[in-house]
Design a protein around this motif. Structure first.
Motif, PDB file in Angstrom:
ATOM      1  N   SER A  77     -15.964 -66.116 -14.556  1.00  0.00           N
ATOM      2  CA  SER A  77     -16.189 -67.404 -13.885  1.00  0.00           C
ATOM      3  C   SER A  77     -16.140 -67.242 -12.370  1.00  0.00           C
ATOM      4  CB  SER A  77     -15.154 -68.427 -14.352  1.00  0.00           C
ATOM      5  OG  SER A  77     -13.829 -67.984 -14.068  1.00  0.00           O
ATOM      6  N   GLN A  78     -15.281 -66.344 -11.890  1.00  0.00           N
ATOM      7  CA  GLN A  78     -15.220 -66.089 -10.447  1.00  0.00           C
ATOM      8  C   GLN A  78     -16.521 -65.464  -9.950  1.00  0.00           C
ATOM      9  OE1 GLN A  78     -11.911 -63.688  -9.177  1.00  0.00           O
ATOM     10  NE2 GLN A  78     -12.576 -63.636  -7.046  1.00  0.00           N
ATOM     11  N   HIS A  79     -17.094 -64.544 -10.719  1.00  0.00           N
ATOM     12  CA  HIS A  79     -18.380 -63.957 -10.339  1.00  0.00           C
ATOM     13  C   HIS A  79     -19.458 -65.033 -10.236  1.00  0.00           C
ATOM     14  CE1 HIS A  79     -16.908 -59.972 -12.282  1.00  0.00           C
ATOM     15  NE2 HIS A  79     -16.690 -59.939 -10.973  1.00  0.00           N
ATOM     16  N   GLN A 105     -19.077 -68.182  -9.667  1.00  0.00           N
ATOM     17  CA  GLN A 105     -18.811 -69.040  -8.498  1.00  0.00           C
ATOM     18  C   GLN A 105     -19.272 -68.353  -7.218  1.00  0.00           C
ATOM     19  OE1 GLN A 105     -14.624 -69.856  -8.854  1.00  0.00           O
ATOM     20  NE2 GLN A 105     -14.886 -71.033 -10.739  1.00  0.00           N
ATOM     21  N   GLN A 106     -19.016 -67.042  -7.116  1.00  0.00           N
ATOM     22  CA  GLN A 106     -19.460 -66.299  -5.934  1.00  0.00           C
ATOM     23  C   GLN A 106     -20.982 -66.288  -5.827  1.00  0.00           C
ATOM     24  OE1 GLN A 106     -16.426 -62.825  -6.825  1.00  0.00           O
ATOM     25  NE2 GLN A 106     -17.305 -62.488  -4.785  1.00  0.00           N
TER      26      GLN A 106
END
Length: 397
Positions: free
Chosen positions: A188-190, A192-193
């Motif tokens: 999920s962080q990827h 978002q980035q």
């Protein structure tokens, strides 16, 4: 007229399927084509698909043409599925297409009209038909780093270092979930980035969704798409129903455009339909009617989603057993990277020559880039597969 036309480049998957079919060795393990097979090595016909097909046959429906935009009720139902029944910022418009690849070609043709200088960025590696389709559409392409071939894990630094340099003439092709061929997972962080980079640098995200439901679940697998859709003004999306409905030969897909204005979305939809019209006139209807019937019939939808969940459990179980066998036979945990991946595919740390050695010496068939279809591995053959792989890849450990 045709005497001097060049021979086309060989289709690796088709050629290997044909080669495997002629291999009569009893130890043969064919992991080439991306279809889900049951324990008897048969391509699975899902129960919900079979029942929907029978319902439609009993109803005596006609075989008339659908419009160039396709069955718009199907298009809306599929849109609701791929966006996990959540609303997103902006306006989404779409058309029915002949499979996910038909949707991809329609979107690329639209990009060509909108910006002939656009460059399409694909992951290294990517799905085998991505680059040929980009070339056929007359667009340029480049590759962004995706896999670290030493560890077989995500090359996070290489990927983001490249994406940070892109701009408004760039289109980044992303896999919605279950990356083909690597099986690598974007967190999920990827997502978002990537969404924030797209917003700030103005590259266009183009998402290819072909395996929804094969990772964490139908709604969960839409999380990356939703993150992008709720961050950027525009995105393009192509969808395939081949895998999660098992309607491979019916060619069931769609193409969608997210726009900040209704008028822009409507124009995009009309252009997609007109361009598809020159390729296949109107999309095939039988598979789309099956998918539509399943999605709008509560009993069939539950039957389908339950069966898809069972398939998911089986594939994850094969990953665990495969890794356990690699640990047992190799004495180390190098191949545990397979456990952190998702979907039908994984890649072996093997060269083209080593993959050929697997075919010639052990009757194990995978693609030249090391891709194997986990959903085609008979459980009784796991130990044989593992020992064969280790016999040819010891040099890369």
């Amino acid at each position: 007229m045709f005497a001097n036309i060049p021979h086309p480049a060989a289709d690796e998957i088709i050629d290997l399927m044909a080669r495997s079919s002629k291999d009569e060795r009893p130890c043969k393990v064919d992991l080439t084509v991306g279809v889900y097979k049951d324990s008897n090595d048969n391509t699975l016909l899902m129960k919900a698909v079979k029942e929907a097909d029978q319902l439609l046959a009993n109803a005596g429906r006609n075989k008339s043409y659908v419009g160039s935009k396709g069955d718009l009720e199907y298009v809306q139902l599929l849109q609701d599925l791929v966006f996990a029944n959540q609303s997103v910022n902006g306006y989404v418009s779409g058309i029915q297409t002949a499979g996910g690849s038909g949707g991809l070609r329609a979107i690329l043709d639209l990009i060509k009209i909108a910006n002939p200088d656009a460059k399409i960025w694909v992951s290294d590696p990517t799905y085998a038909n991505h680059i040929p389709t980009i070339i056929a559409a007359g667009l340029a392409y480049e590759e962004y780093p995706f896999i670290d071939h030493k560890t077989m894990t995500l090359d996070e630094q290489g990927m983001f270092n490249t994406l940070e340099q892109l701009g408004e003439n760039d289109v980044v092709l992303l896999h919605g979930s279950c990356h083909n061929p690597s099986g690598l997972r974007l967190t999920s962080q990827h997502w978002q980035q990537i969404a924030q980079l797209s917003k700030s640098t103005h590259f266009l995200p183009l998402i290819d969704t072909a395996y929804q439901g094969f990772a964490d679940g139908l709604n969960e697998d839409a999380a990356g798409l939703l993150t992008i859709a709720n961050t950027v003004e525009r995105l393009a999306l192509c969808v395939s129903c081949s895998k999660n409905f098992g309607v491979y030969s019916d060619r069931v897909g769609a193409a969608y455009i997210l726009s900040p204005a209704q008028e822009e979305a409507d124009k995009a939809q009309s252009q997609l339909a007109i361009m598809s019209k020159t390729t296949y006139w109107v999309p095939p209807s039988n598979g789309a009617e099956i998918v539509k019937t399943i999605l709008k019939t509560p009993e069939l939808r539950k039957m389908w989603s339950d069966e898809l969940a069972q398939i998911n459990v089986k594939i994850k179980g094969i990953r665990k057993k495969l890794c356990a066998a690699f640990r047992q036979h190799s004495g180390d945990n190098y191949f545990d990277y397979i456990l952190s991946q998702e979907g039908m595919f994984a890649m072996l740390p093997a060269t083209e020559e080593q993959m050929e050695s697997l075919r010639v010496d052990y009757a194990v068939y995978g693609l030249n880039n090391g891709r194997i279809n986990l959903a085609s591995i008979p459980e009784q053959d796991i130990d044989y597969l593992v020992t064969s792989v280790l016999a040819v890849t010891r040099a890369v450990e």
